[in-house]
Design an enzyme around this catalytic site. Sequence first.
Site, PDB file in Angstrom:
ATOM      1  N   GLU A 137       0.925  25.444 -10.086  1.00  0.00           N
ATOM      2  CA  GLU A 137       1.404  26.912  -9.426  1.00  0.00           C
ATOM      3  C   GLU A 137       1.555  27.446 -11.461  1.00  0.00           C
ATOM      4  O   GLU A 137       1.691  28.680 -11.759  1.00  0.00           O
ATOM      5  CB  GLU A 137       2.196  27.217  -9.155  1.00  0.00           C
ATOM      6  CG  GLU A 137       1.784  27.172  -7.615  1.00  0.00           C
ATOM      7  CD  GLU A 137       0.946  27.819  -6.879  1.00  0.00           C
ATOM      8  OE1 GLU A 137       0.465  28.925  -7.904  1.00  0.00           O
ATOM      9  OE2 GLU A 137      -0.267  27.162  -6.528  1.00  0.00           O
TER      10      GLU A 137
ATOM     11  N   HIS B  34      -7.068  33.113   4.461  1.00  0.00           N
ATOM     12  CA  HIS B  34      -7.841  34.381   4.119  1.00  0.00           C
ATOM     13  C   HIS B  34      -9.327  34.972   4.623  1.00  0.00           C
ATOM     14  O   HIS B  34     -10.014  35.515   4.126  1.00  0.00           O
ATOM     15  CB  HIS B  34      -8.944  32.999   2.975  1.00  0.00           C
ATOM     16  CG  HIS B  34      -8.187  32.297   2.132  1.00  0.00           C
ATOM     17  ND1 HIS B  34      -7.356  30.807   2.294  1.00  0.00           N
ATOM     18  CD2 HIS B  34      -8.139  31.881   0.698  1.00  0.00           C
ATOM     19  CE1 HIS B  34      -6.766  30.476   1.255  1.00  0.00           C
ATOM     20  NE2 HIS B  34      -6.667  31.360   0.164  1.00  0.00           N
TER      21      HIS B  34
END
Length: 620
Positions: free
Chosen positions: A482, A611
């Site tokens: 990240e 998603h």
Amino acid sequence: MVAAAARSFAGPPAAPPHGGHDGHAHVQLRAAPAQYAGRQYATASTALPSPRSGHTPATGVGRSTRPTRTRPGSTRRPVTRPGVDAAVQYRPGGSPRPATKLRRGGGGGHGARPTGGGAASAADDPLFQSLLPRAGAGSGRREEDLPRFSEQDLAAMLREADSLGSEACTRNVHAQWLYETDVNPATQLHALQAQLEYGEFQRELARILRRVPEQDVSTPALRRQLHFLRVAGPSALPAEQLERYNRLINDMLAVYNGASICAHEKPFQCGLTLQPALTLIMARSRDWEELQHVWMEWRRHTGQRMRDLFEQLVALSNDAARANGLHDFAEYWMYPYESDAGLRFDVQEAWDEVRPLYEQLHAYVRRKLRDLYGPDKISRQAPLPEHILGNMWGQSWSNILDITVPYPGKNFVDVTPQMLEQGYTPLAMFKLAEDFYLSMNMSLLPNEFWAGSVLEAPPDRPVVVKMCTEVNMRDLVTAHHELGHIQYFLNYRHLPKVFRDGANPGFHEAVGEAVALSVQSPQHLQTLGLVHKATDDLPHTINYLFAMALDKLPFLAFSYVLDRWRWDIFEGSVTKLQYNCHFWRLRERISGVKPPLLRSEIDFDPGSKYHVPANVPYIR
């Protein structure tokens, strides 16, 4: 917890991190206000400064010498980068404009004007006003009668648009941040309003730039900006349709984020949510019936409840694509990859190369699971039931390593016990990840990042949870992944906003995955003091590579299926009467995986994956 990446309705909500493992890899890291907001992956941020005045943010970035944390016993010296930090310094300035709501004027032209209070807006900016007539906006004249932009005019307009767009994007991202870290009706309404305002800006800018012939622009950087800025995504929809598009996504995400189920054979033990309860059950339980119950109930409380909304979203998404001059929304998703052969062909070709190895892994895992559950549950040649693969979607098989490992007793490196013994915390894990990037002469994270980042789930309010950081090896690797996104933004912050995102939608994830492979190697873990002696004998090496295959290969198959399914729907080759059937047809043919129970078109199993309700591509 790391909250989901900010959604700007220039495009869809940014996907959850890593190429996509829910709870870990698919969530873009959310952070405090900072000067590295990207186009889609943005942080909660104050307005990105305009390049017009001489204010430099005190972010701690761009210094030639930086302090570096060291672990006890470490001899690492502070990192210096003569001539490098100076090259990436950005001297922003300009006072942020007040937030404004842009509204389309009458007559179908560009009569956008602010509503209320005389607040400034993109359409009211003097440079916009001077250039709009040259673009022919609202003039009613024939195209051939319109004056041509000079490249100097275009460069000036793009600079001003970049400044205005950065500020509008920041306001939008900040509103999404407030909503996703404190879910309530007020923050949701504010987030929707911010999305509409930012969408209005993008729509107006794209309409202006579509009147500039791209082939007449000789400067490569200007031509590339023009190429991307003329496609506004869903923001190209008229205001009413855009509001409906945003509302559909938010309604579906509300279903997804609010879903909970009751425990197996414990009807009064309810309120089990995806994170952490259901994820842990799917990872650790070996009870066939319990896993089947959790699998089915999660889909009943998520996908099944949003099917009608998804049908409406498909139509609006294709309307958005056509408003951008594209055939359908699948073409819009593929547009940034700039593939000569076509992204479909590229992905199929890549999968064909990997498939023989995947089929060997599949056959081996099926044999091990057949030994565990028995031949009455798993046939010698049938697809694998999805619910016993250690993950809610069967996208990663890492959690069944204990029952499939080739060399039992030759332990695969898992430093979780050592991390707990040494007192690691989520904050310490991200600090260690920062040190990793500093060791490569990258940027120190600004103070705003640490002051405002949400690394763990707050106990006092609901949030849109995408990753609750826990002290384990998997989340340690994810923290490094990240921060790769954040480092990208820091190093690209001096470029126009349109260039601050990845070179294509998969670029960020590729960088993060490359870092993750390095971080979890036994040699690197030994340098951290988490492994005392790296082992390189054949059984340990095979176990290590097998564990990597369990994580990566099924994920490739799953991500290909999820996006190919949506491409087929957007392109019209699959109707709403075949949504669920087509998904499982692809899942079985490509992944060799089947549902544990009979499914029908009443079900909508793809909607159980983040998603799909978020309407963001997954294959990246």
